[in-house]
Design an enzyme around this catalytic site. Structure first.
Site, PDB file in Angstrom:
ATOM      1  N   GLY A   1      33.260 -26.647  35.281  1.00  0.00           N
ATOM      2  CA  GLY A   1      32.457 -26.392  34.089  1.00  0.00           C
ATOM      3  C   GLY A   1      33.008 -27.073  32.862  1.00  0.00           C
ATOM      4  O   GLY A   1      32.839 -26.585  31.743  1.00  0.00           O
TER       5      GLY A   1
ATOM      6  N   GLY B   1      30.378 -27.032  26.429  1.00  0.00           N
ATOM      7  CA  GLY B   1      30.732 -25.698  25.984  1.00  0.00           C
ATOM      8  C   GLY B   1      32.223 -25.426  25.962  1.00  0.00           C
ATOM      9  O   GLY B   1      33.045 -26.285  25.622  1.00  0.00           O
ATOM     10  N   ILE B   2      32.586 -24.210  26.349  1.00  0.00           N
ATOM     11  CA  ILE B   2      33.978 -23.790  26.345  1.00  0.00           C
ATOM     12  C   ILE B   2      34.806 -24.665  27.280  1.00  0.00           C
ATOM     13  O   ILE B   2      35.932 -25.051  26.965  1.00  0.00           O
ATOM     14  CB  ILE B   2      34.085 -22.311  26.758  1.00  0.00           C
ATOM     15  CG1 ILE B   2      33.419 -21.412  25.715  1.00  0.00           C
ATOM     16  CG2 ILE B   2      35.543 -21.892  26.954  1.00  0.00           C
ATOM     17  CD1 ILE B   2      33.253 -19.974  26.157  1.00  0.00           C
ATOM     18  N   GLY B   3      34.246 -24.999  28.444  1.00  0.00           N
ATOM     19  CA  GLY B   3      34.975 -25.813  29.408  1.00  0.00           C
ATOM     20  C   GLY B   3      35.367 -27.166  28.860  1.00  0.00           C
ATOM     21  O   GLY B   3      36.471 -27.662  29.125  1.00  0.00           O
TER      22      GLY B   3
ATOM     23  N   SER C   1      34.693 -12.264  32.178  1.00  0.00           N
ATOM     24  CA  SER C   1      33.789 -12.013  31.072  1.00  0.00           C
ATOM     25  C   SER C   1      33.958 -10.561  30.645  1.00  0.00           C
ATOM     26  O   SER C   1      34.417  -9.717  31.432  1.00  0.00           O
ATOM     27  CB  SER C   1      32.343 -12.259  31.525  1.00  0.00           C
ATOM     28  OG  SER C   1      31.408 -11.687  30.632  1.00  0.00           O
TER      29      SER C   1
ATOM     30  N   TYR D   1      25.219 -10.318  37.251  1.00  0.00           N
ATOM     31  CA  TYR D   1      26.224 -11.113  36.535  1.00  0.00           C
ATOM     32  C   TYR D   1      27.540 -10.334  36.450  1.00  0.00           C
ATOM     33  O   TYR D   1      28.618 -10.878  36.737  1.00  0.00           O
ATOM     34  CB  TYR D   1      25.724 -11.467  35.140  1.00  0.00           C
ATOM     35  CG  TYR D   1      26.715 -12.273  34.321  1.00  0.00           C
ATOM     36  CD1 TYR D   1      27.007 -13.591  34.657  1.00  0.00           C
ATOM     37  CD2 TYR D   1      27.368 -11.714  33.223  1.00  0.00           C
ATOM     38  CE1 TYR D   1      27.918 -14.337  33.919  1.00  0.00           C
ATOM     39  CE2 TYR D   1      28.281 -12.447  32.477  1.00  0.00           C
ATOM     40  CZ  TYR D   1      28.546 -13.760  32.828  1.00  0.00           C
ATOM     41  OH  TYR D   1      29.454 -14.490  32.102  1.00  0.00           O
TER      42      TYR D   1
END
Length: 313
Positions: free
Chosen positions: A22, A26-28, A151, A176
């Site tokens: 990922g 984004g964050i990745g 998360s 999720y």
């Protein structure tokens, strides 16, 4: 008053080979960029070549001369995972850091992976389980740090043990949460088995808090034609520095988990409610503490993926 954003000084990672899932946005992408700037040699497996090339250009702009190699990977396909990991094993180069960061979140309707698993469980959890299992020889050779991104959703809900793939009913948020609880339990069991079997791995958990990323953005391939209301609210709060984090601050817990010299078990944002701010150690979520649940999800995951870990633990 100008708010100073939280940050983290990384150690010199020259000579370390790091793989991050990922990592193309984004964050990745923030995590990958910071690791490359610290000297790590990056392996960046991506599903979209175009996004991957854009990510490499972004990383090189921030860290000129960084070593970054793209590899094809669809984490929702066991065949794709097997292809990538076989190629890496054939090359025989140790991995020193694995950041399991990729994920999908709350498709409105149930979707399946190429192998028939519910999409979130199959991608967020089973795909990473298979990746770790197939890369285990290289991770053992590198005495690797394995960082698994969960998360705040892992602090709610439960595992639907009687219907892991949500075939009889489907709730996007509950599915999720299950995927993140399962993955957190797997990461804890990975440490236990490494200790028992002498694998030499360090398995650490992190979570990014809440930040405006692509997880809740418009994703037509997931059946989501527009950003969710939650995503718009998070972005509004983030721009004003209220409670939640930014994509940059959300990367810090995983970076601390990846590089802390004597790591804790779990890292997250250090701000109010662990939603934003700088990174710090925090208490393990109650749903990730059961050794029995960890062993149970480990066995189920081996069975579902067909990827067997050594029995020496």
């Amino acid at each position: 008053m100008t708010r100073t954003p939280p940050d983290l000084t990384l150690p010199d990672l020259t000579g370390a080979r790091a793989l991050i899932t990922g990592g193309s946005d984004g964050i990745g992408l923030r995590i990958a960029t910071r690791l490359a700037a610290a000297g790590a040699e990056l392996v960046l497996p991506v599903r979209s070549t175009a996004k991957g090339e854009a990510a490499v250009a972004s990383i090189l702009a921030a860290a000129p001369g960084a070593a970054v190699e793209l590899r094809p990977l669809d984490l929702s396909s066991l065949a794709s995972i097997a292809s990538l990991t076989a190629a890496l094993r054939d090359e025989g180069r140790p991995l020193h850091l694995l950041v399991n960061n990729a994920g999908v979140m709350t498709p409105p309707e149930r979707q399946s992976t190429a192998d028939g698993f519910e999409l979130q469980f199959g991608t967020n959890h089973l795909g990473h389980v298979a990746l770790v299992g197939e890369l285990l020889p290289l991770l053992r050779d590198g005495r690797a740090r394995v960082v698994s991104q969960v998360s705040i959703a892992a602090n709610q809900g439960s595992i639907n043990w009687h219907d892991l793939n949500w075939e009889r009913s489907y709730d996007g948020m509950r599915a999720y949460s299950q995927s993140k609880i399962a993955f957190g339990l797997f990461a804890r069991e990975l440490q236990r088995r490494s200790d028992a079997g002498g694998w030499g791995l360090t398995s650490v958990l992190s979570h990014p808090g809440v930040a405006p990323t692509s997880l809740l953005a418009a994703r037509p391939e997931l059946g989501r034609s527009a950003d969710t209301g939650a995503r718009r609210l998070i972005e509004w709060l983030s721009r004003r520095g209220i409670l939640v984090g930014t994509a940059d601050s959300a990367a810090l817990p995983a970076l601390l988990a990846a590089t802390a010299p004597d790591p804790a078990s779990f890292y997250g944002p250090a701000g109010p409610g662990h939603l934003g701010g700088g990174a710090g150690a925090q208490s393990l979520y109650s749903r990730l503490r059961s050794p029995e649940d960890a062993r149970r999800i480990w066995a189920a995951s081996e069975d579902l993926t067909g990827v067997a870990f050594p029995a020496d633990a």
